[in-house]
Scaffold this motif. Sequence first.
Motif, PDB file in Angstrom:
ATOM      1  N   THR A   2       0.837  -1.197   0.000  1.00 42.95           N
ATOM      2  CA  THR A   2       0.000   0.000   0.000  1.00 42.95           C
ATOM      3  C   THR A   2       0.867   1.239   0.000  1.00 42.95           C
ATOM      4  O   THR A   2       2.009   1.212   0.465  1.00 42.95           O
ATOM      5  CB  THR A   2      -0.899   0.019   1.242  1.00 42.95           C
ATOM      6  N   PRO A   3       0.380   2.357  -0.559  1.00 45.01           N
ATOM      7  CA  PRO A   3       1.162   3.592  -0.560  1.00 45.01           C
ATOM      8  C   PRO A   3       1.631   3.962   0.843  1.00 45.01           C
ATOM      9  O   PRO A   3       0.931   3.784   1.822  1.00 45.01           O
ATOM     10  CB  PRO A   3       0.164   4.610  -1.118  1.00 45.01           C
ATOM     11  N   ASP A   4       2.846   4.501   0.924  1.00 48.96           N
ATOM     12  CA  ASP A   4       3.494   4.920   2.165  1.00 48.96           C
ATOM     13  C   ASP A   4       3.923   3.752   3.038  1.00 48.96           C
ATOM     14  O   ASP A   4       4.308   3.948   4.190  1.00 48.96           O
ATOM     15  CB  ASP A   4       2.595   5.845   2.984  1.00 48.96           C
TER      16      ASP A   4
ATOM     17  N   LEU B 295       8.238  13.273  -3.676  1.00 47.89           N
ATOM     18  CA  LEU B 295       7.802  14.097  -2.550  1.00 47.89           C
ATOM     19  C   LEU B 295       8.254  13.521  -1.211  1.00 47.89           C
ATOM     20  O   LEU B 295       8.448  14.261  -0.241  1.00 47.89           O
ATOM     21  CB  LEU B 295       6.287  14.240  -2.571  1.00 47.89           C
ATOM     22  N   ALA B 296       8.433  12.206  -1.180  1.00 47.56           N
ATOM     23  CA  ALA B 296       8.835  11.557   0.071  1.00 47.56           C
ATOM     24  C   ALA B 296      10.345  11.340   0.157  1.00 47.56           C
ATOM     25  O   ALA B 296      10.825  10.671   1.061  1.00 47.56           O
ATOM     26  CB  ALA B 296       8.119  10.214   0.200  1.00 47.56           C
ATOM     27  N   GLY B 297      11.084  11.954  -0.741  1.00 49.16           N
ATOM     28  CA  GLY B 297      12.512  11.695  -0.831  1.00 49.16           C
ATOM     29  C   GLY B 297      13.305  11.995   0.421  1.00 49.16           C
ATOM     30  O   GLY B 297      14.322  11.358   0.700  1.00 49.16           O
ATOM     31  N   ASP B 298      12.850  12.982   1.213  1.00 48.78           N
ATOM     32  CA  ASP B 298      13.617  13.362   2.407  1.00 48.78           C
ATOM     33  C   ASP B 298      13.130  12.640   3.659  1.00 48.78           C
ATOM     34  O   ASP B 298      13.546  12.961   4.769  1.00 48.78           O
ATOM     35  CB  ASP B 298      13.532  14.872   2.630  1.00 48.78           C
ATOM     36  N   ARG B 299      12.272  11.655   3.454  1.00 47.36           N
ATOM     37  CA  ARG B 299      11.739  10.907   4.591  1.00 47.36           C
ATOM     38  C   ARG B 299      12.456   9.567   4.730  1.00 47.36           C
ATOM     39  O   ARG B 299      12.822   8.938   3.734  1.00 47.36           O
ATOM     40  CB  ARG B 299      10.236  10.688   4.414  1.00 47.36           C
TER      41      ARG B 299
ATOM     42  N   ALA C 162      12.011   0.969  -5.762  1.00 48.48           N
ATOM     43  CA  ALA C 162      11.497   1.692  -4.599  1.00 48.48           C
ATOM     44  C   ALA C 162       9.980   1.856  -4.675  1.00 48.48           C
ATOM     45  O   ALA C 162       9.275   1.749  -3.666  1.00 48.48           O
ATOM     46  CB  ALA C 162      12.177   3.054  -4.482  1.00 48.48           C
ATOM     47  N   GLN C 163       9.466   2.110  -5.860  1.00 44.79           N
ATOM     48  CA  GLN C 163       8.018   2.216  -6.021  1.00 44.79           C
ATOM     49  C   GLN C 163       7.348   0.900  -5.662  1.00 44.79           C
ATOM     50  O   GLN C 163       6.278   0.880  -5.047  1.00 44.79           O
ATOM     51  CB  GLN C 163       7.689   2.613  -7.459  1.00 44.79           C
ATOM     52  N   HIS C 164       7.983  -0.193  -6.039  1.00 45.11           N
ATOM     53  CA  HIS C 164       7.439  -1.511  -5.718  1.00 45.11           C
ATOM     54  C   HIS C 164       7.416  -1.734  -4.205  1.00 45.11           C
ATOM     55  O   HIS C 164       6.423  -2.235  -3.656  1.00 45.11           O
ATOM     56  CB  HIS C 164       8.287  -2.587  -6.399  1.00 45.11           C
ATOM     57  N   VAL C 165       8.478  -1.345  -3.518  1.00 47.71           N
ATOM     58  CA  VAL C 165       8.576  -1.569  -2.074  1.00 47.71           C
ATOM     59  C   VAL C 165       7.622  -0.655  -1.306  1.00 47.71           C
ATOM     60  O   VAL C 165       6.956  -1.074  -0.353  1.00 47.71           O
ATOM     61  CB  VAL C 165      10.026  -1.362  -1.591  1.00 47.71           C
ATOM     62  N   THR C 166       7.546   0.615  -1.705  1.00 47.01           N
ATOM     63  CA  THR C 166       6.760   1.594  -0.946  1.00 47.01           C
ATOM     64  C   THR C 166       5.309   1.708  -1.374  1.00 47.01           C
ATOM     65  O   THR C 166       4.468   2.192  -0.619  1.00 47.01           O
ATOM     66  CB  THR C 166       7.400   2.992  -1.062  1.00 47.01           C
ATOM     67  N   GLY C 167       5.007   1.303  -2.615  1.00 52.38           N
ATOM     68  CA  GLY C 167       3.659   1.486  -3.138  1.00 52.38           C
ATOM     69  C   GLY C 167       3.388   2.883  -3.652  1.00 52.38           C
ATOM     70  O   GLY C 167       2.261   3.207  -4.021  1.00 52.38           O
ATOM     71  N   LEU C 168       4.417   3.726  -3.689  1.00 57.07           N
ATOM     72  CA  LEU C 168       4.269   5.094  -4.175  1.00 57.07           C
ATOM     73  C   LEU C 168       4.454   5.158  -5.679  1.00 57.07           C
ATOM     74  O   LEU C 168       5.199   4.359  -6.260  1.00 57.07           O
ATOM     75  CB  LEU C 168       5.300   6.004  -3.509  1.00 57.07           C
ATOM     76  N   ASP C 169       3.803   6.134  -6.323  1.00 53.91           N
ATOM     77  CA  ASP C 169       4.066   6.367  -7.727  1.00 53.91           C
ATOM     78  C   ASP C 169       5.272   7.298  -7.864  1.00 53.91           C
ATOM     79  O   ASP C 169       5.905   7.663  -6.861  1.00 53.91           O
ATOM     80  CB  ASP C 169       2.831   6.950  -8.438  1.00 53.91           C
TER      81      ASP C 169
END
Length: 307
Positions: A2-4, A66-70, A53-60
């Motif tokens: 899922t995203p995030d 946008l989440a690069g600094d997290r 990374a998109q596969h692992v995090t679920g983010l597009d």
Amino acid sequence: MTPDAGIRPREYRGDQSKNDATIDSILRDGADRIAAGRGCERSEALFEARLLAQHVTGLDTTGLMLAGDRPLAAESRAALEGLCARRAAGEPVAYLVGERGFWRHRFRTAPGVLIPRPDTEVLVEWALERLPEGALRRVLDLGTGTGAIGLSIAAERPMAEVHAVDRSPTAIRLAASNRVFMTEQGSPVSMGLWQGDWLSAVAPGSIDLVVSNPPYIAADDPHLGRGDVRHEPVEALVAEEAGLADYRRIVEQARQALNPGGWLLFEHGHEQAEAVAALLAQAGFEAVETRLDLAGRPRVTAGRCPG
């Protein structure tokens, strides 16, 4: 996921230990590892690291930027680093993430089945030109693999009766899974599937269009030891007679299976266009023509069964 998934909240203020490294820093490290392992340009390696990374995090793509600094949670970081290491060792991204985009859809992929490639979209495009919208036509996809070719045609021409055949039971199972996956993506399709040997079980004069991307690489071709091909099934890649054996067999069988005026469309190696065209002409096919792939190389050859 899922995203995030695995992404710590922006408010998190723990120390920047290894487990709290940001997504951007993990991506940079992963890209360096992929570039060193594969010997590719860093820009290509970074693109692949982002896909993982998109596969692992679920983010597009946008969400990942946008989440690069997290920071990533330790479990997600370990998963991403593991995928980057496997990619650095040569495993195809499509196998690592379990899917690949093709035509207008995504298709599940798995070891043991050939990975769909952009050049094959030329074959789909040409097939659609030969299938008038709303017309009743019977189409056969030979060596369907993931089912990407046949399912893409079926989605664009819902009035056509599309069937697909493959010798591999692994491929048949994956194509059946992708038939369901298409529905989950909002494109319900109908495509018959059976395990078999090219057109050997097809009744004479029963097909209007045959499309195929058969094995066409010679056994001694050095490309078999490079890139993603090293991890793909050899039976889906290699053919005897300098890569032409399956073309010869399909042409002979298609001459009987096609209706008069029906079409046979082949994908082939960029150095095989003349040989494939000659096989079609020798079997009596008319209007033999070759089209270029995205890189401008001869990639698809077709012929019409005489009426």
